[in-house]
Design an enzyme around this catalytic site. Structure first.
Site, short mmCIF file in Angstrom:
data_model
loop_
_atom_site.label_atom_id
_atom_site.label_comp_id
_atom_site.label_asym_id
_atom_site.label_seq_id
_atom_site.Cartn_x
_atom_site.Cartn_y
_atom_site.Cartn_z
N GLY A 279 0.79 -1.22 0.00
CA GLY A 279 0.00 0.00 0.00
C GLY A 279 0.83 1.27 0.00
O GLY A 279 0.31 2.35 0.27
N GLY B 87 3.78 2.68 -2.53
CA GLY B 87 4.73 2.63 -3.63
C GLY B 87 5.35 4.00 -3.80
O GLY B 87 6.33 4.35 -3.14
N SER B 88 4.75 4.82 -4.68
CA SER B 88 5.26 6.19 -4.86
C SER B 88 5.15 6.99 -3.57
O SER B 88 5.99 7.83 -3.28
CB SER B 88 4.47 6.89 -5.97
OG SER B 88 4.71 6.26 -7.22
N ASP C 123 18.74 8.91 -4.99
CA ASP C 123 19.43 9.86 -5.87
C ASP C 123 20.67 9.22 -6.49
O ASP C 123 20.92 9.38 -7.69
CB ASP C 123 19.86 11.10 -5.07
CG ASP C 123 18.72 12.08 -4.84
OD1 ASP C 123 17.67 11.93 -5.48
OD2 ASP C 123 18.90 13.00 -4.01
N GLN D 99 8.56 -2.43 -34.30
CA GLN D 99 7.90 -1.96 -35.51
C GLN D 99 8.76 -2.18 -36.75
O GLN D 99 8.27 -2.61 -37.81
CB GLN D 99 7.56 -0.48 -35.37
CG GLN D 99 6.66 0.07 -36.48
CD GLN D 99 5.23 -0.48 -36.40
OE1 GLN D 99 4.81 -0.94 -35.33
NE2 GLN D 99 4.51 -0.44 -37.50
N ILE D 100 10.04 -1.91 -36.65
CA ILE D 100 10.94 -2.10 -37.79
C ILE D 100 11.04 -3.56 -38.19
O ILE D 100 11.07 -3.89 -39.39
CB ILE D 100 12.33 -1.52 -37.47
CG1 ILE D 100 12.25 0.03 -37.43
CG2 ILE D 100 13.38 -1.97 -38.47
CD1 ILE D 100 13.50 0.70 -36.92
N LEU D 101 11.03 -4.44 -37.20
CA LEU D 101 11.09 -5.87 -37.52
C LEU D 101 9.73 -6.42 -37.94
O LEU D 101 9.65 -7.56 -38.41
CB LEU D 101 11.63 -6.67 -36.33
CG LEU D 101 13.16 -6.88 -36.32
CD1 LEU D 101 13.89 -5.58 -36.05
CD2 LEU D 101 13.56 -7.94 -35.30
N GLU E 201 12.29 2.37 -9.01
CA GLU E 201 13.19 3.43 -8.53
C GLU E 201 12.53 4.81 -8.61
O GLU E 201 13.20 5.82 -8.85
CB GLU E 201 14.48 3.44 -9.35
CG GLU E 201 15.31 2.20 -9.21
CD GLU E 201 16.21 2.24 -8.00
OE1 GLU E 201 16.50 3.34 -7.49
OE2 GLU E 201 16.61 1.17 -7.56
N THR F 273 8.66 6.14 -10.18
CA THR F 273 8.10 6.20 -11.52
C THR F 273 8.57 7.47 -12.24
O THR F 273 8.99 8.44 -11.61
CB THR F 273 6.56 6.20 -11.48
OG1 THR F 273 6.13 7.43 -10.87
CG2 THR F 273 6.02 5.01 -10.71
#
Length: 378
Positions: free
Chosen positions: A128, A130-131, A239, A335-337, A362, A364
């Site tokens: 409960g 996190g951030s 940090d 996308q390129i592949l 680490e 958000t």
């Protein structure tokens, strides 16, 4: 300004890139598919001296400067983001509270564990909290020469493979950040329970667990700093570690970019390589620019720290920008592949899955923007 790496930095980067290419990348997909922790790779990393990159020289480690550490984190993550997470979470995150707030005895005890080839884990996030980490509910109650820990930590990298934790708890939730306290905790202490391994989208080679503390007795001698100093220790630790998370994001993005360039040169469409089409060229150009800008953010943050200058904002710049860049670069690589990018025979879908966490853990990337804005407006 000097953008040239020293001979030692070049040498260490070469060692890490060679290891990533020879030992990690060829088997990373297999470990990912099996959702298996790469014990053998971790053992080999220790043998070549890449597992203890955060240990100071005076405590038996290589004593590497911040940019060298970032270069190694980037190259290991070039091979596999999960393996990079294991190394960074142990050496450059879990160790930071000890580096920041520990006394000489505590540092010797903690770093001796890492020097043996064992791992550490940083226990902050909760189910409960996190951030909003200051709202943690894990408690520490003083009883004589011990503290009694009770609570649950969530999404702990290295949780099931670490031999030592750095743990944050509160002596009084009503005190908010002023009640937070930090500890070193032996993972084999009675009352410590390791939860199930999380079945994750990406970095599946990293061991992520819930950790439960039930009446765990921790000696007062294991307290880092004084009571009430835990939050400051935590913030300084984050940090320090954020540029290395950014370096990992750069490594993942670089791997995806190189795979996309190789494929674009080889894939024939309408009678010629798709690399000749401007639509593909623009995507590759944007990928290259984003990666290089991210790397420069990382190195400036590391430089400022090494010079003893304020680096909190630059660390958040690096973490947010590189994390977002890794997500965009890996998406563009898929996308390129085209259809081949979507199947597991090619590595870019794994890079995309691994990149997502770089925007989440680490702190958000939204929290990084809060940090940046607070610095701007202070």
């Amino acid at each position: 300004m000097d953008f040239k790496y020293t001979e030692e930095q070049e040498a260490m980067r070469a060692v890490a890139r060679k290891f990533a290419e020879k030992e990690i990348a060829p088997v990373a997909g297999q470990y990912d598919e099996k959702d298996e922790f790469p014990t053998e790779i971790i053992r080999k990393l220790h043998e070549v001296g890449l597992l203890t990159i955060g240990v100071p020289e005076e405590y038996g480690g290589p004593g590497l400067d911040p940019i060298t550490q970032a270069l190694i984190a980037e190259e290991i993550s070039f091979g596999d983001g999960g393996t990079g997470t294991t190394v960074v979470a142990s050496n450059l995150l879990a160790a930071n509270p000890v580096f920041v707030g520990g006394n000489d005895d505590q540092k010797r005890r903690f770093y001796s564990v890492l020097n043996e080839g064992k791992l550490a884990a940083f226990c902050l996030t909760e189910p409960g909290a996190g951030s909003d980490a200051v709202s943690m509910s894990t408690t520490a109650r003083r009883e004589g020469d011990y503290y009694i820990l009770n609570g649950t930590k969530q999404f702990i990298s290295n949780g099931g493979v670490a031999d030592i934790f750095t743990v944050f708890a509160t002596t009084d939730r009503s005190l908010r950040h002023k009640g937070i306290i930090a500890f070193m905790v032996d993972t084999h202490t009675p009352g410590v329970t390791i939860g199930k391994k999380e079945n994750k989208l990406g970095i599946r080679t990293s061991d992520t667990r819930q950790i439960i503390f039930e009446d765990v007795k921790v000696p007062v001698a294991n307290r880092l700093g004084e009571e009430g100093e835990g939050w400051t220790i935590c913030m300084k630790s984050l940090d320090i570690s954020r540029p290395y998370i950014a370096a990992m994001a750069v490594g993942i993005a670089q791997a995806a970019y190189e795979a996309a360039v190789k494929y674009a040169k080889e894939r024939i469409a309408f009678g010629k390589p798709i690399a000749t089409f401007q639509a593909i060229q623009f995507m590759l150009a944007d990928m290259a620019m984003g990666i290089e800008a991210s790397r420069l953010f990382v190195h400036k943050a590391c430089f400022l720290r090494e010079q003893g200058l304020p680096f909190t904002q630059m660390a958040s710049f690096a973490k947010a920008f590189a994390g977002d860049t890794a997500m965009k670069v890996t998406l563009d690589a898929v996308q390129i592949l085209g259809g081949y990018g979507y199947v597991k025979e090619y590595p870019v879908e794994k890079f995309m899955r691994d990149a997502k966490i770089m925007q989440i853990y680490e702190g958000t990337n939204q929290i990084q923007r809060v940090v940046i804005a607070n610095n701007i407006l202070r």
